[in-house]
Design an enzyme around this catalytic site. Structure first.
Site, PDB file in Angstrom:
ATOM      1  N   ARG A  84       0.842  -1.213   0.000  1.00 37.16           N
ATOM      2  CA  ARG A  84       0.000   0.000   0.000  1.00 37.16           C
ATOM      3  C   ARG A  84       0.870   1.253   0.000  1.00 37.16           C
ATOM      4  NH1 ARG A  84      -3.859  -0.001   4.910  1.00 37.16           N
ATOM      5  NH2 ARG A  84      -4.263   2.089   4.124  1.00 37.16           N
ATOM      6  N   GLN A 119      -8.106  11.464   7.734  1.00 40.51           N
ATOM      7  CA  GLN A 119      -8.020  10.066   8.166  1.00 40.51           C
ATOM      8  C   GLN A 119      -7.094   9.309   7.222  1.00 40.51           C
ATOM      9  OE1 GLN A 119     -12.185   8.503   9.524  1.00 40.51           O
ATOM     10  NE2 GLN A 119     -12.516   9.967   7.854  1.00 40.51           N
ATOM     11  N   ASN A 120      -6.707   9.951   6.152  1.00 37.89           N
ATOM     12  CA  ASN A 120      -5.884   9.279   5.142  1.00 37.89           C
ATOM     13  C   ASN A 120      -4.434   9.228   5.599  1.00 37.89           C
ATOM     14  OD1 ASN A 120      -8.214   9.087   3.658  1.00 37.89           O
ATOM     15  ND2 ASN A 120      -7.811  10.941   2.469  1.00 37.89           N
ATOM     16  N   VAL A 121      -3.773   8.189   5.199  1.00 37.36           N
ATOM     17  CA  VAL A 121      -2.394   7.937   5.662  1.00 37.36           C
ATOM     18  C   VAL A 121      -1.384   8.072   4.511  1.00 37.36           C
ATOM     19  CG1 VAL A 121      -3.167   6.432   7.539  1.00 37.36           C
ATOM     20  CG2 VAL A 121      -2.681   5.438   5.293  1.00 37.36           C
ATOM     21  N   ASP A 122      -1.872   8.579   3.349  1.00 41.83           N
ATOM     22  CA  ASP A 122      -1.069   8.556   2.115  1.00 41.83           C
ATOM     23  C   ASP A 122      -0.257   9.827   1.865  1.00 41.83           C
ATOM     24  OD1 ASP A 122      -4.300   8.883   0.561  1.00 41.83           O
ATOM     25  OD2 ASP A 122      -2.946  10.497   1.159  1.00 41.83           O
ATOM     26  N   HIS A 137      -4.844   9.456  11.714  1.00 44.40           N
ATOM     27  CA  HIS A 137      -4.541   8.022  11.760  1.00 44.40           C
ATOM     28  C   HIS A 137      -3.108   7.733  11.327  1.00 44.40           C
ATOM     29  CE1 HIS A 137      -9.145   7.252  11.327  1.00 44.40           C
ATOM     30  NE2 HIS A 137      -8.802   7.625  12.547  1.00 44.40           N
ATOM     31  N   THR A 208     -15.741  10.330   3.332  1.00 43.45           N
ATOM     32  CA  THR A 208     -15.577   9.372   4.418  1.00 43.45           C
ATOM     33  C   THR A 208     -16.913   8.705   4.728  1.00 43.45           C
ATOM     34  OG1 THR A 208     -14.912   9.049   6.742  1.00 43.45           O
ATOM     35  CG2 THR A 208     -15.868  11.189   6.183  1.00 43.45           C
ATOM     36  N   SER A 209     -16.826   7.423   5.081  1.00 47.27           N
ATOM     37  CA  SER A 209     -18.044   6.668   5.391  1.00 47.27           C
ATOM     38  C   SER A 209     -18.596   7.054   6.757  1.00 47.27           C
ATOM     39  CB  SER A 209     -17.737   5.160   5.364  1.00 47.27           C
ATOM     40  OG  SER A 209     -16.647   4.880   6.252  1.00 47.27           O
ATOM     41  N   ASN A 233     -19.816  13.491  -0.756  1.00 49.76           N
ATOM     42  CA  ASN A 233     -19.613  12.055  -0.840  1.00 49.76           C
ATOM     43  C   ASN A 233     -20.307  11.542  -2.099  1.00 49.76           C
ATOM     44  OD1 ASN A 233     -19.675   9.132  -0.259  1.00 49.76           O
ATOM     45  ND2 ASN A 233     -18.928   9.773   1.753  1.00 49.76           N
TER      46      ASN A 233
HETATM   47  C1  BV8 Z   1      -9.742   4.236  19.315  1.00 47.88           C
HETATM   48  C2  BV8 Z   1      -5.263   3.490   9.587  1.00 47.88           C
HETATM   49  C3  BV8 Z   1      -9.504   4.142  21.670  1.00 47.88           C
HETATM   50  C4  BV8 Z   1      -4.741   2.136   9.272  1.00 47.88           C
HETATM   51  C5  BV8 Z   1      -7.596   3.363  10.297  1.00 47.88           C
HETATM   52  C6  BV8 Z   1     -14.068  -2.513  18.781  1.00 47.88           C
HETATM   53  C7  BV8 Z   1     -12.720  -2.788  19.026  1.00 47.88           C
HETATM   54  C8  BV8 Z   1     -11.752  -1.776  18.984  1.00 47.88           C
HETATM   55  C9  BV8 Z   1     -12.137  -0.485  18.688  1.00 47.88           C
HETATM   56  C10 BV8 Z   1     -13.472  -0.244  18.440  1.00 47.88           C
HETATM   57  C11 BV8 Z   1     -14.428  -1.239  18.485  1.00 47.88           C
HETATM   58  N1  BV8 Z   1     -15.639  -0.668  18.200  1.00 47.88           N
HETATM   59  C12 BV8 Z   1     -15.456   0.660  17.957  1.00 47.88           C
HETATM   60  C13 BV8 Z   1     -14.158   0.928  18.104  1.00 47.88           C
HETATM   61  C14 BV8 Z   1     -13.532   2.210  17.904  1.00 47.88           C
HETATM   62  C15 BV8 Z   1     -12.859   2.127  16.543  1.00 47.88           C
HETATM   63  C16 BV8 Z   1     -13.923   2.302  15.472  1.00 47.88           C
HETATM   64  O1  BV8 Z   1     -14.388   3.389  15.254  1.00 47.88           O
HETATM   65  N2  BV8 Z   1     -14.297   1.185  14.820  1.00 47.88           N
HETATM   66  C17 BV8 Z   1     -15.338   1.250  13.806  1.00 47.88           C
HETATM   67  C18 BV8 Z   1     -14.964   0.330  12.648  1.00 47.88           C
HETATM   68  C19 BV8 Z   1     -16.650   0.849  14.443  1.00 47.88           C
HETATM   69  N3  BV8 Z   1     -11.887   3.194  16.499  1.00 47.88           N
HETATM   70  C20 BV8 Z   1     -10.635   2.943  16.875  1.00 47.88           C
HETATM   71  O2  BV8 Z   1     -10.202   1.861  17.195  1.00 47.88           O
HETATM   72  C21 BV8 Z   1      -9.733   4.160  16.922  1.00 47.88           C
HETATM   73  N4  BV8 Z   1      -9.054   4.187  18.176  1.00 47.88           N
HETATM   74  O3  BV8 Z   1     -10.934   4.292  19.401  1.00 47.88           O
HETATM   75  O4  BV8 Z   1      -8.903   4.167  20.382  1.00 47.88           O
HETATM   76  C22 BV8 Z   1      -8.384   4.071  22.618  1.00 47.88           C
HETATM   77  C23 BV8 Z   1      -8.202   5.134  23.521  1.00 47.88           C
HETATM   78  C24 BV8 Z   1      -7.171   5.036  24.431  1.00 47.88           C
HETATM   79  C25 BV8 Z   1      -6.313   3.942  24.436  1.00 47.88           C
HETATM   80  C26 BV8 Z   1      -6.488   2.904  23.519  1.00 47.88           C
HETATM   81  C27 BV8 Z   1      -7.532   2.964  22.597  1.00 47.88           C
HETATM   82  C28 BV8 Z   1      -8.687   4.066  15.829  1.00 47.88           C
HETATM   83  C29 BV8 Z   1      -9.345   4.194  14.484  1.00 47.88           C
HETATM   84  C30 BV8 Z   1      -8.273   4.284  13.398  1.00 47.88           C
HETATM   85  C31 BV8 Z   1      -8.162   2.961  12.657  1.00 47.88           C
HETATM   86  N5  BV8 Z   1      -7.235   3.097  11.531  1.00 47.88           N
HETATM   87  N6  BV8 Z   1      -6.701   3.521   9.324  1.00 47.88           N
HETATM   88  C32 BV8 Z   1      -4.763   1.872   7.787  1.00 47.88           C
HETATM   89  O5  BV8 Z   1      -4.970   2.804   6.983  1.00 47.88           O
HETATM   90  O6  BV8 Z   1      -4.551   0.703   7.448  1.00 47.88           O
HETATM   91  S1  BV8 Z   1      -9.226   3.584   9.974  1.00 47.88           S
HETATM   92  C33 BV8 Z   1      -9.698   3.336   8.347  1.00 47.88           C
HETATM   93  O7  BV8 Z   1     -11.054   3.699   8.303  1.00 47.88           O
HETATM   94  C34 BV8 Z   1      -9.124   4.239   7.290  1.00 47.88           C
HETATM   95  O8  BV8 Z   1      -7.784   4.470   7.390  1.00 47.88           O
HETATM   96  C35 BV8 Z   1      -9.867   5.500   7.434  1.00 47.88           C
HETATM   97  O9  BV8 Z   1      -9.037   6.329   8.184  1.00 47.88           O
HETATM   98  C36 BV8 Z   1     -11.054   5.115   8.268  1.00 47.88           C
HETATM   99  C37 BV8 Z   1     -12.341   5.614   7.722  1.00 47.88           C
HETATM  100  O10 BV8 Z   1     -12.450   5.105   6.423  1.00 47.88           O
HETATM  101  P1  BV8 Z   1     -12.854   6.147   5.278  1.00 47.88           P
HETATM  102  O11 BV8 Z   1     -11.731   7.082   5.079  1.00 47.88           O
HETATM  103  O12 BV8 Z   1     -14.168   6.738   5.605  1.00 47.88           O
HETATM  104  O13 BV8 Z   1     -12.924   5.193   4.047  1.00 47.88           O
HETATM  105  P2  BV8 Z   1     -14.122   4.210   3.669  1.00 47.88           P
HETATM  106  O14 BV8 Z   1     -13.596   3.279   2.640  1.00 47.88           O
HETATM  107  O15 BV8 Z   1     -14.753   3.680   4.909  1.00 47.88           O
HETATM  108  O16 BV8 Z   1     -15.180   5.183   2.995  1.00 47.88           O
HETATM  109  C38 BV8 Z   1     -14.859   5.861   1.807  1.00 47.88           C
HETATM  110  C39 BV8 Z   1     -15.980   6.853   1.590  1.00 47.88           C
HETATM  111  O17 BV8 Z   1     -15.666   7.634   0.442  1.00 47.88           O
HETATM  112  C40 BV8 Z   1     -17.311   6.186   1.319  1.00 47.88           C
HETATM  113  O18 BV8 Z   1     -18.322   6.906   2.019  1.00 47.88           O
HETATM  114  C41 BV8 Z   1     -17.482   6.352  -0.188  1.00 47.88           C
HETATM  115  O19 BV8 Z   1     -18.857   6.525  -0.541  1.00 47.88           O
HETATM  116  C42 BV8 Z   1     -16.761   7.627  -0.445  1.00 47.88           C
HETATM  117  N7  BV8 Z   1     -16.181   7.737  -1.789  1.00 47.88           N
HETATM  118  C43 BV8 Z   1     -15.576   6.762  -2.517  1.00 47.88           C
HETATM  119  N8  BV8 Z   1     -15.113   7.292  -3.671  1.00 47.88           N
HETATM  120  C44 BV8 Z   1     -15.417   8.624  -3.646  1.00 47.88           C
HETATM  121  C45 BV8 Z   1     -16.094   8.909  -2.446  1.00 47.88           C
HETATM  122  N9  BV8 Z   1     -16.543  10.141  -2.130  1.00 47.88           N
HETATM  123  C46 BV8 Z   1     -16.313  11.123  -3.033  1.00 47.88           C
HETATM  124  N10 BV8 Z   1     -15.658  10.930  -4.197  1.00 47.88           N
HETATM  125  C47 BV8 Z   1     -15.202   9.704  -4.535  1.00 47.88           C
HETATM  126  N11 BV8 Z   1     -14.562   9.506  -5.703  1.00 47.88           N
END
Ligand code: BV8
Length: 268
Positions: A84, A119-122, A137, A208-209, A233
């Site tokens: 990636r 939220q992007n890492v790129d 992130h 973002t979703s 979006n």
């Molecule tokens: C935290 C980096 C607390 C890595 C990412 C159960 C267990 C553990 C944690 C949790 C849990 N339940 C809930 C949580 C909290 C969790 C969370 O939110 N989970 C979700 C899934 C429910 N959050 C965390 O764990 C965070 N940390 O809470 O820590 C804590 C506090 C103290 C001490 C310890 C802990 C950490 C979250 C960060 C995770 N890392 N990425 C990597 O990149 O590999 S997150 C990952 O999803 C992505 O990197 C991105 O940052 C994030 C969101 O994704 P999007 O950017 O929205 O992308 P997605 O594909 O989802 O959507 C794209 C959107 O674009 C869509 O809507 C689409 O329609 C639209 N689109 C597409 N093309 C276009 C477009 N729009 C316009 N134009 C286009 N052309």
């Protein structure tokens, strides 16, 4: 479900943007998707190396982007992240990235403030000229030693072995400097994001979703403080019904159109 937004919605949003003085923007994978980078949840395995197609097909953020996955199979996880990383390095910013850099230039001076929370890492925002970028992130471009925590910027070529050895501590390995699920966001980034959301008069969520927290919650912080909210979006998301202006379309097209409508006198 909002109708697909037409010119009137764009004009209304542009009016709000033209009046705004303190703007905060949250971006997600949908901005970089316009540069050819896969989104996090809409991913396809299209051009993955064969042996990774299966992995990506059943890709689940909670499966690979976690410390548990890294601990269980550091070689596989670091190989996936290095693949990636190279994709991100090869990608170029798109008109959506550039529109946000232009917006920062307009507002970042004495007349106002601009904060880009990504939220992007790129690091494509930085490549496009954005300066005040809060990496919520972390970054896949930068890695770090798992033992010392010291950062390491790998050269723009594949690592030779997985997990890659750390140059900072004998016997230790490197991991990508991203925030995995279950890991805390960097304190400074979190503080900067909350400060921006609490003080802005306009908050825009782009590509973002809106399902990952705490990032998805900044919109509500801004809204609670009286900010006008805009979403850009391709499709409706959980916040679409909560924002003041929902602009459905591709970020690489909508963002430049929004700035033209807001700031180009002859565009009005
Ligand atoms: C935290 C980096 C607390 C890595 C990412 C159960 C267990 C553990 C944690 C949790 C849990 N339940 C809930 C949580 C909290 C969790 C969370 O939110 N989970 C979700 C899934 C429910 N959050 C965390 O764990 C965070 N940390 O809470 O820590 C804590 C506090 C103290 C001490 C310890 C802990 C950490 C979250 C960060 C995770 N890392 N990425 C990597 O990149 O590999 S997150 C990952 O999803 C992505 O990197 C991105 O940052 C994030 C969101 O994704 P999007 O950017 O929205 O992308 P997605 O594909 O989802 O959507 C794209 C959107 O674009 C869509 O809507 C689409 O329609 C639209 N689109 C597409 N093309 C276009 C477009 N729009 C316009 N134009 C286009 N052309």
């Amino acid at each position: 479900m909002p109708e697909s937004s037409g010119q009137s919605e764009l004009t209304a949003a542009a009016g709000a943007l033209a009046r705004a003085r303190r703007v905060a923007v949250l971006t997600g994978a949908g901005v970089s998707a316009e540069s050819g980078l896969r989104t996090f949840r809409g991913a396809t395995a299209a051009d993955l190396p064969a042996d990774m197609q299966a992995l990506w097909k059943e890709f689940d953020p909670m499966r690979l982007a976690t410390p548990e996955a890294f601990d269980a199979d550091p070689a596989m996880v670091t190989r996936w992240y290095d693949w990636r990383r190279l994709g991100c390095l090869a990608a170029e910013p798109n008109p959506g990235h550039r529109a946000l850099a232009t917006l920062e230039g307009r507002l970042g001076g004495a007349s106002g403030s601009f904060h880009l929370l990504t939220q992007n890492v790129d690091r494509l925002h930085q490549k496009a000229g954005s300066r005040n970028v809060v990496e919520l992130h972390g970054s896949i471009i930068e890695w770090r030693c798992v033992r010392t925590g010291r950062a390491f910027l790998p050269p723009p070529e594949p690592f030779e072995s997985f997990p890659p050895p750390s140059p900072h501590a004998a016997g230790a390995v490197l991991r990508p400097n991203v925030v995995w699920f279950g890991e805390a966001l960097p304190e400074a980034a979190l503080a900067a994001a909350y400060a921006a959301a609490e003080s802005c008069d306009l908050f825009m969520s782009v590509g973002t979703s809106s399902v990952v927290y705490p990032a998805a919650g900044f919109l509500d912080v801004a809204s609670a403080n009286g900010a006008v909210t805009i979403e850009v979006n391709r499709e409706p998301t959980p916040i679409s019904e909560r924002v003041d202006h929902c602009l459905l379309g591709r970020s690489g097209e909508v963002l430049p159109a929004l700035l033209r409508a807001a700031f180009d006198a002859d565009a009005r």
